[in-house]
Design an enzyme around this catalytic site. Structure first.
Site, mmCIF file in Angstrom:
data_model
loop_
_atom_site.group_PDB
_atom_site.id
_atom_site.type_symbol
_atom_site.label_atom_id
_atom_site.label_comp_id
_atom_site.label_asym_id
_atom_site.label_seq_id
_atom_site.Cartn_x
_atom_site.Cartn_y
_atom_site.Cartn_z
ATOM 1 C CG HIS A 49 45.331 31.924 42.020
ATOM 2 N ND1 HIS A 49 45.683 33.004 41.230
ATOM 3 C CD2 HIS A 49 44.067 32.179 42.435
ATOM 4 C CE1 HIS A 49 44.684 33.856 41.178
ATOM 5 N NE2 HIS A 49 43.692 33.382 41.898
ATOM 6 C CD GLU A 52 40.718 30.350 44.338
ATOM 7 O OE1 GLU A 52 39.895 31.182 43.898
ATOM 8 O OE2 GLU A 52 41.788 30.676 44.877
ATOM 9 C CG HIS A 53 40.613 31.126 39.011
ATOM 10 N ND1 HIS A 53 40.135 32.189 38.299
ATOM 11 C CD2 HIS A 53 41.189 31.657 40.125
ATOM 12 C CE1 HIS A 53 40.404 33.315 38.927
ATOM 13 N NE2 HIS A 53 41.054 33.024 40.051
ATOM 14 C CD GLU A 130 41.740 36.690 39.430
ATOM 15 O OE1 GLU A 130 42.696 36.229 40.082
ATOM 16 O OE2 GLU A 130 40.567 36.311 39.573
#
Length: 759
Positions: A49, A52-53, A130
């Site tokens: 994840h 991906e950022h 997040e």
């Protein structure tokens, strides 16, 4: 003309799917990397994840200000990414002429990312924000709790989102794992690319070869299998050793399960008034394993054991039904979905290997295997649903009738688009309108579910003294749905479903929902359900006034529509000019969630809206850069131009776990005071977004409706000319007015107003 597709493999191993869809006005690209959270080293939860950022932070070739995010946003497109258990998806949608530029940026950022430590440190804080929001979101926590009931040591029970503590940036082993993950999986053999648009297949292939060839050559990596699935919940269904087409087979089963037509399991629960919420969804699929969940919310009077027994009885009925007949009805449903899907939806489905289509022979075999693993015990009386009329392509049979005088028409959408929108709006003076609103919402609920299955959007909402019905989709389906909706709204059944309980929204989204009421000067209220009072409802309709707009219907469809609107309740009227206010207003909203959230809306006069749109476009990048990247206020940060209740203006939104509302407002003021510099390319791009051929059908219809509410002419070329004529002096003057002592601002926040200094 039907879509045509092409499949091929590039020299570097990348799998390519191309779709020529001539009806589309936009193009889309979707990259699926066959690696996700479960493929990352277990000692570094969140690594996939996090990577991906990092891709979106820019590269040496395409820095942040010219990267994919800014490029797509400047063209009014959509862009996003998603990390799942075994896959990571990147996707965008833009005007057709910009597909190559978007794909070049996407492929380059994935193939050659900048993994500098400083940018990693900044983005880790975004990931942590997040994580905090995720940990406080009841819906997210509910799904996490469901996954905890998976038996054994399957990775589904683990934590994979990542936070400040699991992403050990200063650890050399972590950095080695991060780079190793990228090198192992972000290569041709692990990637599927799908392109979709109105371009020819040869043109799409040329674009794909030009930019996708930049990925390193590689072979497909065998992803490690997971331990056996198991379920400790009656409504969590775990399957093993299914054929390859199991995901498509599950889609057929879920479509049958979701159907509220008479004779099905869902209808049986609704008739007993047991059902208060229902959602069936796939949670996981990989290498023959399949996990799906039935989120069943029952009312206090429901018999849960009997509901489960009925479910198993319905499974038994479906197992004995003719799969060819089931698949034929499913094919009609899929055809409707494909016709109404956007370029982005089609590209994403293609990249996942799940186009909108009936099951083939392998899919039917997988369907039978899936049913064999479900609990089946005969119980109940069942029947297969009849053909849903909302899926029929021909116009309903009706004697032609003129349109009511209160219904205006707009020719912005050509009939060839096969997309229509109908807006009906009532002014309800009754003091009981809020109580009656819940009656109508409940009455429309079964029809809304049918419409959603048939790719028709039915929305019924209220703001101030107004009720509004909006229907969009294939014109014949919209007409049929309109007739059924009006009948239900005037004479609801004595039996009304309880209705699903809406999940709580994060604060910023809840504020957006309350913005129309705030603009109209009405306080948002919590409406409690009430029993049906037909006399009270009849009185409300009798004293109401209505008007509406039809967009995208040809002459024959309008004649049929006229017949269906002949009994529209209320007295016909025309829209009144939108009232405006002067000065500043602060509305405190009671919304769920603990994080601070604020919306700032700056309404503009009609003559200012071209300059306002350009100003909003030029502010998008700086607002995101300053508030999210540099100040790291939170992940929910946006700025845009928005039309609400016929009022156009600048809209800024921020949700932050740290900054108070007054502090957020101060940052926005500072940004506005810095000003902007006119970018002629941005001006040209913005004007180009208001070509009918460049706008999504739904955007055209909504722009026409908002313009109609503002009692302004629906003239897209005039808006384009005004944008192209906007100069630096116009932007400076508008900013000066927005910051001046006579500014008109609306602040909607989940906090009381600051002291008088905020003025």
């Amino acid at each position: 003309m039907p879509d045509t597709t092409r499949h091929l493999t590039l020299a570097n191993g990348l799998q390519l799917t191309l779709r020529h869809a001539p009806r589309l006005k936009r193009s889309a690209a979707a990259v699926r990397v066959h690696a996700g959270s479960h493929d990352a080293p277990r000692q570094w939860p969140g690594l996939a994840h996090f990577l991906e950022h990092l891709f979106f932070l820019g590269t040496a070739r395409f820095p942040l200000e010219d990267g994919l995010m800014r490029y797509v946003q400047a063209l009014g497109g959509q862009v996003n990414a998603s990390t799942r258990e075994r896959t990571t998806d990147f996707f965008f949608e833009v005007p057709p002429s910009a597909l190559g530029g978007g794909l070049e940026r996407l492929c380059q950022m994935l193939a050659e990312p900048d993994l500098g430590l400083e940018r990693q440190a900044r983005e880790r804080e975004v990931i942590h924000a997040e994580f905090i929001a995720w940990s406080r979101n009841p819906q997210a926590q509910q799904q996490f709790a469901v996954l905890q009931s998976v038996a054994g040591d399957h990775p589904l029970v683990g934590f994979h989102a990542g936070n400040r503590y699991t992403l050990a940036l200063r650890n050399s082993a972590f950095q080695q794992a991060l780079k190793g993950f990228h090198q192992r999986y972000y290569q041709g053999g692990q990637i599927t690319l799908s392109l979709c648009g109105p371009q020819s297949l040869d043109e799409l292939e040329r674009i794909a070869r030009q930019f996708a060839s930049g990925f390193a050559t590689g072979a497909k990596v065998v992803q490690a299998p997971a331990p056996a699935l198991g379920s400790k919940q009656a409504l969590l269904f775990a399957h093993e050793d299914l054929p390859a087409a199991a995901e498509q087979a599950l889609e057929l089963l879920l479509a049958l399960l979701d159907d509220n037509a008479s004779g099905g399991w869902r209808h049986a629960l609704e008739q007993r008034d047991w059902l208060s919420g229902f959602k069936a969804e796939k949670l996981y699929a990989f290498a023959g394993q399949l996990l799906w969940h039935l989120d069943l919310q029952l009312g206090p009077d429901a018999d849960r054991d009997e509901a489960l027994k009925l479910l198993h009885g319905w499974f038994a009925f479906i197992r004995q039904a003719d799969p060819v007949q089931l698949n034929s009805a499913f094919g009609r449903l899929q055809q409707s979905r494909e016709r109404n899907a956007s370029a982005l939806e089609l590209a994403r489905r293609d990249s996942a290997g799940q186009p909108f289509a009936a099951l083939d022979a392998a899919g039917l075999a997988a369907f039978r295997a899936l049913l064999e693993q479900l609990p089946c015990h005969p119980r109940g009386q069942w029947q297969l649903p009849t053909t849903d009329t909302l899926l029929l392509d021909e116009l309903p049979a009706a004697q032609a009738a003129p349109l009511p005088a209160a219904l205006s028409t707009c020719g912005l959408l050509p009939a060839a688009r096969q997309y229509a929108a109908l807006y009906l709006r009532w002014q309800i003076p009754s003091a009981q309108r809020q109580r009656l609103q819940t009656v109508l919402e409940r009455a429309l609920q079964p029809l809304r579910a049918r419409c959603e299955r048939a790719s028709v959007q039915l929305q019924f909402n209220a703001a101030g003294e107004y009720w509004q019905l909006r229907l969009t989709g294939n014109p014949p389906a919209v007409i049929r749905a309109a007739g059924q909706a009006l009948a239900l709204m005037q004479a609801p059944s004595n039996w009304l479903p309880t209705g699903p309980e809406a999940p709580p929204l994060i604060p910023i989204r809840a504020l957006i929902n309350q913005l129309p009421d705030a603009l109209l000067g009405a306080a948002a209220t919590t409406v409690v359900p009430c029993d049906l009072d037909q006399a009270l409802l009849g009185q409300a309709w009798q004293h109401s006034c209505w008007h509406g707009l039809a967009v995208g219907f040809d002459a024959s469809a309008l004649q049929v529509l006229g017949a269906h609107l002949g009994n529209c309740p209320g007295q016909g009227t025309m829209p009144a000019p939108v009232p405006c206010w002067a000065g500043q207003r602060w509305h405190q909203a009671n919304v769920p969630g603990s994080e601070n959230a604020l919306l700032l809306f700056c309404p503009l006069r009609p003559a200012q809206q071209a300059a306002g749109r350009l100003l909003a476009q030029l502010l998008q990048g700086p607002v995101y850069q300053r508030l999210r990247v540099e100040l790291q206020l939170g992940y929910a940060v946006f700025s845009t131009f928005r039309q609400i209740e016929g009022i156009g203006g600048l809209l800024f939104g921020v949700q932050s776990p740290l900054a108070r509302q007054a502090e957020i407002l101060g940052h926005l003021r500072t940004l506005l005071s810095v000003g902007v510099t006119l970018d002629t390319n941005a001006r040209q791009n913005l004007a180009g977004q208001f070509e009918e051929t460049a706008m999504a059908n739904a955007e055209v219809a909504e722009w026409a409706w908002q313009t109609y509410l503002a009692t302004q002419p629906a003239d897209l070329p005039a808006l384009q000319r005004s944008i192209l004529m906007t100069q630096q002096a116009d932007l400076d003057a508008l900013l000066g007015e927005l910051l001046g002592p006579d500014r008109t601002w609306l602040c909607l926040a989940n906090a009381t107003a600051p002291d008088a200094s905020w003025h």
